[in-house]
Structure formats: C-alpha cells, structure tokens
Design a protein around this motif. Structure first.
Motif, PDB file in Angstrom:
ATOM      1  N   GLY A  28       0.821  -1.208   0.000  1.00  0.00           N
ATOM      2  CA  GLY A  28       0.000   0.000   0.000  1.00  0.00           C
ATOM      3  C   GLY A  28       0.854   1.256   0.000  1.00  0.00           C
ATOM      4  O   GLY A  28       0.611   2.182  -0.778  1.00  0.00           O
ATOM      5  N   ASP A  29       1.874   1.281   0.872  1.00  0.00           N
ATOM      6  CA  ASP A  29       2.707   2.479   0.988  1.00  0.00           C
ATOM      7  C   ASP A  29       3.537   2.721  -0.264  1.00  0.00           C
ATOM      8  O   ASP A  29       3.758   3.856  -0.669  1.00  0.00           O
ATOM      9  CB  ASP A  29       3.631   2.370   2.213  1.00  0.00           C
ATOM     10  CG  ASP A  29       2.848   2.476   3.514  1.00  0.00           C
ATOM     11  OD1 ASP A  29       1.651   2.840   3.450  1.00  0.00           O
ATOM     12  OD2 ASP A  29       3.417   2.198   4.583  1.00  0.00           O
ATOM     13  N   ALA A  30       4.042   1.641  -0.875  1.00  0.00           N
ATOM     14  CA  ALA A  30       4.894   1.805  -2.048  1.00  0.00           C
ATOM     15  C   ALA A  30       4.067   1.932  -3.321  1.00  0.00           C
ATOM     16  O   ALA A  30       4.570   2.393  -4.339  1.00  0.00           O
ATOM     17  CB  ALA A  30       5.850   0.615  -2.164  1.00  0.00           C
ATOM     18  N   GLY A  31       2.785   1.498  -3.278  1.00  0.00           N
ATOM     19  CA  GLY A  31       1.930   1.618  -4.455  1.00  0.00           C
ATOM     20  C   GLY A  31       2.215   0.588  -5.534  1.00  0.00           C
ATOM     21  O   GLY A  31       2.155   0.884  -6.725  1.00  0.00           O
ATOM     22  N   PHE A  32       2.550  -0.632  -5.113  1.00  0.00           N
ATOM     23  CA  PHE A  32       2.759  -1.709  -6.081  1.00  0.00           C
ATOM     24  C   PHE A  32       1.866  -2.905  -5.713  1.00  0.00           C
ATOM     25  O   PHE A  32       1.625  -3.157  -4.533  1.00  0.00           O
ATOM     26  CB  PHE A  32       4.212  -2.207  -6.043  1.00  0.00           C
ATOM     27  CG  PHE A  32       5.188  -1.278  -6.712  1.00  0.00           C
ATOM     28  CD1 PHE A  32       5.336  -1.300  -8.094  1.00  0.00           C
ATOM     29  CD2 PHE A  32       5.948  -0.405  -5.958  1.00  0.00           C
ATOM     30  CE1 PHE A  32       6.247  -0.446  -8.704  1.00  0.00           C
ATOM     31  CE2 PHE A  32       6.860   0.457  -6.570  1.00  0.00           C
ATOM     32  CZ  PHE A  32       7.010   0.436  -7.952  1.00  0.00           C
ATOM     33  N   ASP A  33       1.414  -3.644  -6.732  1.00  0.00           N
ATOM     34  CA  ASP A  33       0.792  -4.935  -6.462  1.00  0.00           C
ATOM     35  C   ASP A  33       1.904  -5.960  -6.258  1.00  0.00           C
ATOM     36  O   ASP A  33       3.004  -5.808  -6.785  1.00  0.00           O
ATOM     37  CB  ASP A  33      -0.103  -5.352  -7.637  1.00  0.00           C
ATOM     38  CG  ASP A  33      -1.340  -4.465  -7.739  1.00  0.00           C
ATOM     39  OD1 ASP A  33      -1.679  -3.821  -6.714  1.00  0.00           O
ATOM     40  OD2 ASP A  33      -1.944  -4.399  -8.815  1.00  0.00           O
ATOM     41  N   MET A  34       1.612  -6.973  -5.457  1.00  0.00           N
ATOM     42  CA  MET A  34       2.636  -7.984  -5.169  1.00  0.00           C
ATOM     43  C   MET A  34       2.007  -9.364  -5.191  1.00  0.00           C
ATOM     44  O   MET A  34       0.804  -9.501  -4.961  1.00  0.00           O
ATOM     45  CB  MET A  34       3.256  -7.739  -3.793  1.00  0.00           C
ATOM     46  CG  MET A  34       3.906  -6.362  -3.674  1.00  0.00           C
ATOM     47  SD  MET A  34       4.712  -6.095  -2.083  1.00  0.00           S
ATOM     48  CE  MET A  34       5.310  -4.418  -2.318  1.00  0.00           C
TER      49      MET A  34
ATOM     50  N   LYS B   4      -2.718  -0.551  -6.734  1.00  0.00           N
ATOM     51  CA  LYS B   4      -3.325  -0.063  -5.500  1.00  0.00           C
ATOM     52  C   LYS B   4      -2.783  -0.761  -4.262  1.00  0.00           C
ATOM     53  O   LYS B   4      -3.328  -0.614  -3.170  1.00  0.00           O
ATOM     54  CB  LYS B   4      -4.838  -0.263  -5.569  1.00  0.00           C
ATOM     55  CG  LYS B   4      -5.523   0.685  -6.520  1.00  0.00           C
ATOM     56  CD  LYS B   4      -7.029   0.492  -6.469  1.00  0.00           C
ATOM     57  CE  LYS B   4      -7.728   1.411  -7.459  1.00  0.00           C
ATOM     58  NZ  LYS B   4      -9.075   0.940  -7.763  1.00  0.00           N
ATOM     59  N   GLY B   5      -1.767  -1.584  -4.452  1.00  0.00           N
ATOM     60  CA  GLY B   5      -1.214  -2.274  -3.292  1.00  0.00           C
ATOM     61  C   GLY B   5      -1.921  -3.578  -2.999  1.00  0.00           C
ATOM     62  O   GLY B   5      -1.999  -4.013  -1.857  1.00  0.00           O
TER      63      GLY B   5
END
Lengths: 352, 82, 363
Positions: free
Chosen positions: A250-256, A325-326
């Motif tokens: 969420g904080d970095a703005g990447f899906d994982m 969107k994280g």
C-alpha cells in the motif's frame, strides 16, 4: 455532560468501525489498528518525516544520516520460551533501526512497573535488556522509571527508543521498492505468536515452540557489507507476514504476489494454528524480516542470509508486480490466486 | 464449523469416574490434555478427532487408507489419459 | 500432520477436480451445510477448480452466525454484570447484538474470557468460587456433548457458581426447512462431517429419500470436500438420492453413542429462531428440567428474548442460497468485518466474511 461527550464524539474523525471506545483489536496489527493510525494518530502529528512510513525515520544532522525510532512493549507472560519483555523491547527497537540499514548506537528505556512486582524479576529483565543491547554493539544510555498502583498494569510495561547511524548510500525504505523486485523472507513464521499463546492461561499447550525474538541488526549489517542492494526491509511483528507485506504494498503503491507453498512454517507452529483456527500468515513474529531486492541480487542475498544463524531458512517467497493499488495476491499449491487481506484485529481462536 | 483436528493419543489417565477419562494427545508437536470420555474404545497410539478439548471420534485407519487409494486410482487414470 | 497433509495433496486435488468435470453432464447445485467447509472451499479456491455449471451454495452451518441476536443481547447483559465472569469461544466475541458486541462489553470493563473448551469455563468456576461463571454454549451437535459434559461434571462435583447461556442448534431440522422451501434450488447436500462424527447419519436417510436429494457425509480438507462433491455428482447423474459417507475415517452410521447419550441426558430439542431464518421447530437444544439450575436465563432472571429487528442485512438469503455474498448491495460497502450488518460477515466461518477475505475480487 453526556450530551457534550456525544457531540465531541460525533465531531471526531472516528468512529473506527463502529467503536467509540478503544478495543483490544485496535492494537492487534490489523485493519482496525491501521484505521486508528491513519485517521487519528498520523493526522495529529502530520509532518514529512512521518510520511517516510517506515519503522524508523531517517534524517540528517551535521552531514551524518541518522535513524530514530520508538516502541512500547506489553506482553503476557513477561517471560516466555525464547525471551522476555526486556529482550523483546530491545530487539524491537534494534530491528526498527536495522530496517533502515542503520547501525544501532544508543537506546533509551522507560519502565512502567506495577506495585508489587518482584524485584528479582525486574533484575532479570534489566540484565536481559543490557545483554541484548551490548551484543548489538549498542548501549542503553538514558531512561525513566514509574510505578503504578497494584492492578493498574500487567506487572511491567517497557518503552524503548533508539538512534542509529546510517553508513551506506542506499535508501532502504518503502519508497525504494521497484517493479520486479524479489521478496525474500529471512526464516519460518509464526513462532512468537504461538510461543506466547501456548504460555497463556487456559489453552494448556505443551509445546517446545520458542519465540523467534532476535536482533536482526547484525544480519542486516552483513548484507550491507556484502554489498547486497537492499531496496526495502521490514521486520514482521503483530499482524504477521500478511500485515507487513500489505502495508508495504500500500505504501509503495505496487501490487505484489506471494507463493503460499514457499513460505516456511515449522510443524508445531502449523499444528497450533490448526487447533486454534489461525492462519500462520497473520501470526506475530519478533525476529523475522522481509527483504526487497532486485532480481539480480537474490543469489547473493540468500548466500549471506543462509550463512547467518538468523537467516538459514531464508527463501524467495514472491515478487513485486506493477504499479497498483497495493493488492497482494497469494498463489496456493493448487495454482489458485486469491487476494490477501488484512485481518480486522487480532485473530480470535475459533470453535467453528 | 466445529473446528476439530486429528491427534495421536500419547497416554491415558484412567479415572474412577468415566466422565473424567483423559489423556495427552499429540497434534504434530503440540501436546494437550484432552477429555477421552467419548472414545472409551480408544487406546494409546490411536488417532482421534479433537474438538473443544474432547476427542469425539477415533480415526479408522483402514477407512482412511481406502479413500486415499481410490483417489490415487483416479490419478492413475488421469495419467493414462494424458 | 498425519490425517491432514495427505488430504491437501495438489496432484490428488487436480485428479479429483478432473474426475468431477468428467462425470458431470448437466448443471447441478450443491450445498455444503457446514461453515468450516465453506471456509475451506473459499480459502483453497476449490470452487474455482470445478466446472462453472456446478454451483456450490454456502449453507447455514456456522453456529456463530445463526445464533439469534436476542440471545446475544442476553449474553451482553450477563457479561456486563460485575459479579459474572462470562466465558465464550473466541469467534463469538465479535458477533453484534442489537447494540454492540462482547468485545465492547470487555472494553467497558466486563470480565469476558475466551475459552477453548467448556471445561475451561468450569475450571474457572472452581477457581473463583466467589464469582458467577457463565459459559456461552453455542455450536452444533459437535459441541453440544462437550457442554453436556461440563454440566454433568458441575452437577457431580457440586459447582454451584457455574451456569450456561444455551444457544445450541441442530442441523437436520434446518436442512429439512431449506429443502422444503418452494424456491429451493439445492440438488444435493454435503453433510457436516464433525456433526456426523457425533450424530451418525441415520437422521439424514429419510430426508434424502423425501426430497430425492443425495446427502454425502463430507470432511473438511480439500480432498475430503472434492471427494464429497464427486460422490454427490455421481449420484445425481445416476439418478440416485442416498446418504453416503465419504468421511469414513471419522464417521460411522451410528455416530458416537456415548456422546449422544450424555447429550440426551442433559438437553432436549426446542424451537429456535435462527438468525437470518425463521423459527424452526426442534432446531435448538435447551436444558432439560432436571438441569434447570444451570440455566443462566433462570439464574439471573433474564427476560425472555424478544423478536429481533429486521435490518438491511440479507444474510437469510445468503444462508438459504438465494444470494451469493457479493450480490448483496451492502457487501464490502456498508457491511465489512469491522462493521458487520449481519453475522455471516462476523464469523470467519460466515459465507460473507469468507468471500470478503478471500474473494473480494469476484465481486
């Protein structure tokens, strides 16, 4: 009076969920706690340093980069297999500094002691704090002691703060995460949570599970000295692996995406989770971290991790996907992908 | 759901009162004392399903094997087709 | 863990899923009765391994979810009393009554304790003779014998400060009600394995015959569930409607006789209004008159439960399979695990919570 209270409450950016009072779940590392931080705590202190959204904040003084952090510790029981509240409090602060790649220098300790607490137990806790700090090359240099009335505290609460020196040029923080980064995990998960639950009254578990409570600063120092390009580090605490990765995504703005079968869980931890209806992904840890490194650095990072006692079970558990969107997905052994979600609070043992 | 898990009986404490029959049960490394009054036939070494502190059923090894064997046969058929 | 790991094997799961797809020629709708099965299906994504024309409906098998709001209000009233230690299984603590939940009562100073077993509550009563210990007895026939044992031990050892708030529920009357509904879509049932471990499955034989619906006793691990589905599909394709047992390692036709005997000694069937459903005759368990002294409602002179207010929650439609959780307008917006409108969102066994947690992207 009661009317006034109600007005105050309705003006408040809360309620969180439906609650107008703090419940235990607000401290459980789940969504309620996240809401409390985002809606009440962060806005109260808003400033750019807080926006680094990391375990410690990094700032510059006289040309040196320093990391600064603080944490409070409440744990029942105070002594548990693999540690005690003193070791926990010092390791927690050392780890928060280490997550910025800082070398720990000085710690503070504030003790809130309940009237009636045995002096011998206090001596044990203090000795454990000192030994843990010394082993990390740090010192506890200032502190405070308060005593509260009998019944007003669970024996002993500890708050620690720490300052560390950053001797590398990397930006190890959520903002350092890049698309395609590999996600590594330093060891098996869930030990601390299970060790604590097993010791609590009522459950009557006989287990040999020891808390993973440990200082990770030495291991992080070795990774830095070996020249491993670290993009971000996060130690796993309340809320477990799931909460740590979700927060970072969420904080970095990447899906994982994580692979469920790659995540190591020791047999007795898994068994305890089966009995209680817990998911090990959400169970607390105190000596494990996730590492975000470029794909090219995976081999070297794992070599360093495997050579260290706190990293010998380290493994690759997932990858950072594209900007998003994280959302964190979990691929299960049947090749089905599901979305990982924050728990709402602490996991409650289930009957059904 | 009636969360219940299988464990192996390590020892049995025979009480004067049959309601108090209990034993130590090993769940893959976690050991708990469990009430065994509802499985009077269960012996040390047996596996039982445990729910809310009570063994509610002794596991039948032959039945377990039979079902796994049927499923394994399905896998063989799948392998042959592919 | 032995008897768990074998039943999660990926290759076998795939083989079973393929076998189901190979066997099915027409669309069928199956209902798994038990919330534990729902949790397992959604968590492991087993429904996604099945052909789209085979639909799974998530039945009312979560005792936490179906405990009526009115009884939860009684629990909240008891838990707030200064003389009471109120003991509950962990997952009941978040279930809302008409005003709030047990966690809120605890936050306000109520002595609410989480227990793993009813015997833990009984022990608390022995250790705290000056306090009243009330155990919130919820659960299906799997849990009822454990509560019965606590009552019998309390009686035998003269533990006078122990009582129960009883909300036990029975599965077969609910199943009959669901199958009798004029708009019933369910072709076959997966019966709850651990309920059957206690009760056996003779009660289901007349139900299967009357409604011409196969009922398959099914366990909880991925292989157990798929094996139950396969058997159910086979019966439907062959035009059979029998009760068959695919959880033979834990379940016999007669069930656990000693457990049934003690349950019968302590409890009798009563009419109960399930949350989200209407009143169902004989679907609850109440203490027999000989054990009335252990009834917390009587001991604390609580008023009889009134009728629950009908809110915007459509959990009744979810429980009866008329609505998938994500088809509900409130799902994920007005209704979340932090702010549940109904119990299916509260308990992690509830169908709505399982979808919220594992399947929000399906919406």
């Amino acid at each position: 009076m009661s009317e006034k209270t109600e007005n105050t409450l309705s003006a408040c950016p809360m309620p969180i969920g439906q609650y107008t009072q703090i419940v235990m779940a607000h401290g459980g590392g789940g969504r309620l706690m996240q809401q409390l931080l985002e809606r009440l705590v962060r806005p109260a202190f808003a400033n750019p340093h807080l926006d680094q959204r990391h375990d410690s904040t990094v700032f510059e003084v006289g040309g040196n980069r320093l990391a600064f952090t603080t944490d409070g510790y409440v744990v029942k029981p105070l002594f548990f297999p693999g540690g005690d509240i003193g070791k926990l409090a010092v390791c927690g602060t050392l780890n928060d500094l280490a997550m910025s790649g800082a070398k720990p220098l000085f710690l503070s300790a504030a003790l809130v002691i309940e009237e009636g607490f045995p002096v011998n137990d206090l001596a044990r806790v203090l000795a454990s704090m000192n030994a843990t700090a010394q082993a990390a090359g740090a010192a506890i240099v200032t502190g405070d002691t308060k005593v509260v009335e009998n019944g007003k505290g669970d024996g002993l609460y500890i708050a620690t703060s720490g300052i560390g020196l950053i001797e590398h040029g990397l930006q190890i923080a959520p903002a350092g995460i890049r698309e395609g980064d590999a996600i590594l995990l330093s060891g098996d998960i869930g030990r601390h949570g299970v060790a604590i639950i097993a010791e609590r009254e009522g459950l009557g578990f006989e287990t040999t599970v020891e808390s993973d409570c440990a200082d990770l600063s030495g291991l992080v120092g070795q990774l830095l000295r070996a020249g491993v390009e670290l993009h971000c580090l996060r130690d796993l605490t309340r809320g477990g692996l799931a909460a740590a990765v979700l927060e970072l995504a969420g904080d970095a703005g990447f899906d994982m995406e994580l692979s469920e079968s790659a995540i190591p869980v020791a047999a007795p931890v898994r068994s305890a989770c089966e009995i209680l209806g817990f998911d090990p992904l959400y169970v607390a840890n105190e000596g494990r971290m996730v590492l975000f490194v470029p794909a090219s650095a995976v081999g070297r990072a794992l070599d360093v991790l495997h050579a260290h006692p706190l990293g010998h079970d380290a493994c690759l558990i997932g990858r950072v996907g594209s900007v998003g969107k994280g959302k964190v997905s979990l691929r299960n052994p049947y090749d089905i992908v599901r979305v990982l979600d924050l728990p709402s609070g602490e996991q409650l043992p289930r009957i059904c | 759901m009636c969360l219940a898990v299988p464990g192996q009986i390590l020892s049995i404490e025979q009480a004067d009162d049959p309601l108090l029959r209990s034993g130590r049960v090993d769940f893959g490394g976690v050991v708990k004392v469990v009430n065994l009054a509802y499985v009077p036939e269960a012996e040390v070494g047996d596996y039982a399903i445990v729910h809310a502190g009570f063994a509610i059923s002794r596991l039948d090894e032959a039945e377990a094997r039979a079902v796994l064997k049927e499923i394994a046969a399905l896998e063989d058929i799948a392998d042959e087709i592919s | 863990m032995k008897y768990l790991d074998e039943y999660r094997d990926a290759a076998s799961v795939k083989a079973l899923a393929d076998a189901i797809a190979g066997r099915q020629t027409r669309p069928w709708t199956l209902m798994e009765v038990c919330g534990g099965q729902t949790h397992s299906i959604v968590k492991h994504g087993l429904d996604r391994l099945l052909p789209p024309s085979l639909s799974l409906i998530h039945g009312p098998g979560c005792p936490v979810c179906v405990t009526p709001e009115t009884i939860i209000d009684q629990a909240l009233e008891l838990a707030a009393r200064p003389d009471v230690i109120f003991c509950s299984f962990g997952d009941m603590l978040r279930v809302p009554g008409s005003q709030h939940d047990l966690l809120t009562v605890k936050a306000r100073g109520g002595d609410v304790r989480m227990v793993y077993s009813p015997l833990d509550a009984l022990n608390l009563a022995r250790e705290n003779p000056e306090r009243q210990v009330v155990f919130f007895a919820v659960g299906f026939e799997t849990t009822a014998p454990t509560t019965a044992m606590a009552v019998l031990q309390a009686q035998r050892f003269g533990v006078r400060n122990f009582s129960l708030l009883v909300a036990h529920v029975r599965v077969p009357p609910a199943v009959e009600t669901l199958l009798s509904a004029p708009d019933n879509r369910v072709n076959g049932l997966l019966a709850a394995g651990h309920v059957c471990a206690v009760m056996g499955y003779t009660e289901y034989e007349p139900i299967a015959a009357r409604f011409r619906a196969p009922i398959v006793v099914t366990g909880f691990e991925p292989l157990d569930i798929l094996s139950g589905v396969l058997n159910c599909v086979e019966q439907l394709e062959e035009g059979r409607a029998e009760v068959e047992n695919r959880y033979g390692r834990a379940v016999t036709r007669e069930g656990n006789r000693p457990a049934q005997a003690l349950m019968d000694q302590v409890f009798e069937p009563v009419t109960l209004s399930w949350r989200g459903l209407d009143a169902i005759a004989d679907s609850g368990l109440g203490l027999r008159p000989e054990f009335a002294e252990f009834d917390a409602v009587r001991r604390f002179e609580l008023s009889a439960p009134g009728t629950a207010s009908a809110g915007p929650c459509r959990s009744g439609d979810v429980l009866t399979g008329r609505l998938k959780p994500f088809e509900c307008p409130a799902f994920g917006t007005a209704c979340t695990p932090e702010h549940p409108l109904g119990a299916t969102m509260v308990s992690s066994e509830g169908a709505c919570a399982a979808y919220y947690r594992y399947r929000r992207d399906a919406a």
